[in-house]
Write an enzyme that holds these catalytic residues in place. Structure first.
Site, PDB file in Angstrom:
ATOM      1  N   LYS A   1      60.510  28.219 -53.628  1.00 44.78           N
ATOM      2  CA  LYS A   1      61.201  29.101 -54.556  1.00 44.78           C
ATOM      3  C   LYS A   1      60.180  29.968 -55.304  1.00 44.78           C
ATOM      4  CE  LYS A   1      65.531  27.986 -53.983  1.00 44.78           C
ATOM      5  NZ  LYS A   1      66.555  28.973 -53.583  1.00 44.78           N
TER       6      LYS A   1
ATOM      7  N   ASP B   1      61.752  32.061 -51.090  1.00 44.58           N
ATOM      8  CA  ASP B   1      63.121  32.445 -51.437  1.00 44.58           C
ATOM      9  C   ASP B   1      63.131  32.969 -52.866  1.00 44.58           C
ATOM     10  OD1 ASP B   1      65.811  32.757 -51.816  1.00 44.58           O
ATOM     11  OD2 ASP B   1      66.333  30.641 -51.621  1.00 44.58           O
TER      12      ASP B   1
ATOM     13  N   GLU C   1      63.185  35.077 -47.920  1.00 48.10           N
ATOM     14  CA  GLU C   1      64.650  34.983 -48.018  1.00 48.10           C
ATOM     15  C   GLU C   1      65.148  35.734 -49.241  1.00 48.10           C
ATOM     16  OE1 GLU C   1      67.838  31.371 -48.761  1.00 48.10           O
ATOM     17  OE2 GLU C   1      66.148  31.014 -47.401  1.00 48.10           O
TER      18      GLU C   1
ATOM     19  N   ASP D   1      70.481  36.053 -47.373  1.00 52.78           N
ATOM     20  CA  ASP D   1      71.249  34.870 -47.755  1.00 52.78           C
ATOM     21  C   ASP D   1      72.454  35.298 -48.585  1.00 52.78           C
ATOM     22  OD1 ASP D   1      72.284  32.465 -48.617  1.00 52.78           O
ATOM     23  OD2 ASP D   1      70.545  31.876 -49.791  1.00 52.78           O
TER      24      ASP D   1
ATOM     25  N   LYS E   1      75.459  29.268 -44.775  1.00 54.81           N
ATOM     26  CA  LYS E   1      75.796  28.009 -45.428  1.00 54.81           C
ATOM     27  C   LYS E   1      77.272  27.740 -45.197  1.00 54.81           C
ATOM     28  CE  LYS E   1      72.192  28.683 -48.873  1.00 54.81           C
ATOM     29  NZ  LYS E   1      71.802  28.790 -50.292  1.00 54.81           N
TER      30      LYS E   1
END
Length: 337
Positions: free
Chosen positions: A109, A140, A166, A194, A218
């Site tokens: 992250k 991300d 991401e 995403d 997801k």
């Protein structure tokens, strides 16, 4: 599409739990989830509290598919899994990675509010040190950077070695502009979409406008395994399956999607049970030697422990909040039938 069960049936099947986290992740220190015991097995419904009813309704579709319907058949029984490193300091990185039996790929992250690019570079550099030169590292940003900030950050992080970035920017237009800017600068960092997929009215737009090199999908936000597969096919881009900070029950749905993808070239973000300090099954769905299997995913769905569900039952106020939210999401779906 599986028929929508009645609201009364779903409320009777609902168990609201609050699970503690090992580390803060996306600002979350406790994860709330609704477990639903359907005729086809346990399912999970856990849209983040800030999401509106339309988003929550898509998550509910996924729960209906798993608990009341059928998921597409798998084409593989084993799925590679990445480790996940929250926005911690460099000194905490090794401890976080030690909780994952998945060391060949890590998602890190970045762009955390209140932190700087220097913090991000230090974190990613430490991940590289711990995992070694052959590991694959992806970052991300959850759409937090502007195009200029993303170009600067990815130019700096490129030197550490990145598999991809991401959702570095929030919008499809920004992602497309960033890809062009990186190409012009000779910075070879692929872009993954995403939020531009899972929270978009038109999830295929990223492919049409050349805004991404791959898509992150997801199960819950896209309305189930079958719907996610259809989106991947329509996009025509490589896909990575990720979780939404699920319990082991929710993660089992992610494994079902990854196992059913016709092509899967990347490790998936399905190891996040390691971020939970407690789970609803005795044997959490954690990777072994960097992989999860369809058999273990089914065991997780079958293995929900009523004693754990009772131990982590949410308080009366949160129970009521989630039950009312379930009613609104159900009404949203019922209006579309």
């Amino acid at each position: 599409m599986t028929d929508l069960p009645s609201l009364e049936e779903m409320l009777a099947a609902a168990h609201v739990v609050t699970l503690p986290m090992r580390v803060r992740f996306r600002g979350v220190t406790e994860r709330e989830a609704v477990l639903l015991k359907g005729p086809r097995g346990w399912a999970e419904w856990a849209p983040f509290p800030e999401y509106g009813d339309a988003d929550a309704a898509r998550w509910l579709l996924a729960s209906v598919e798993l608990g009341w319907g059928e998921v597409p058949a798998p084409v593989r029984i084993e799925v590679g899994v990445n480790a996940t490193v929250p926005a911690v300091g460099p000194g905490e990185v090794e401890g976080v990675l030690a909780t994952f039996d998945a060391r060949r790929t890590a998602k890190v992250k970045v762009a955390e509010r209140g932190q700087s690019l220097t913090d991000d570079v230090a974190r990613v550099t430490e991940v590289r040190r711990v995992l070694g030169p052959d590991a694959r590292i992806r970052v991300d940003a959850n759409g937090a950077w502007s195009v200029a900030d993303a170009a600067e950050a990815l130019t700096a992080l490129f030197r550490v070695g990145l598999e991809y970035a991401e959702q570095p920017c929030a919008t499809v237009e920004e992602l497309a502009a960033l890809r062009l800017a990186l190409a012009r600068a000779g910075v070879d960092v692929p872009i993954a979409a995403d939020e531009s997929i899972r929270r978009a009215e038109d999830p295929l737009r990223v492919a049409r406008e050349g805004a991404a090199d791959l898509v992150v999908v997801k199960v819950a936000p896209l309305g189930g395994v079958a719907r996610a597969l259809a989106i991947v096919e329509a996009c025509g881009l490589p896909a990575v399956v990720s979780s939404a900070l699920d319990t082991s029950v929710g993660l089992a749905g992610g494994v079902a999607l990854a196992a059913a993808l016709p092509q899967l070239d990347h490790d998936c973000g399905l190891g996040t049970a390691a971020l939970l300090a407690a789970d609803v099954v005795p044997d959490p769905l954690l990777p072994r030697a960097g992989t999860l299997t369809t058999d273990r995913a089914q065991e997780a769905r079958d293995g929900v422990d009523p004693r754990r569900v009772a131990a982590y039952r949410s308080g009366a106020e949160r129970q009521q909040w989630w039950r009312e939210r379930l009613g609104r999401a159900h009404a949203h779906l019922a209006a579309q039938v």
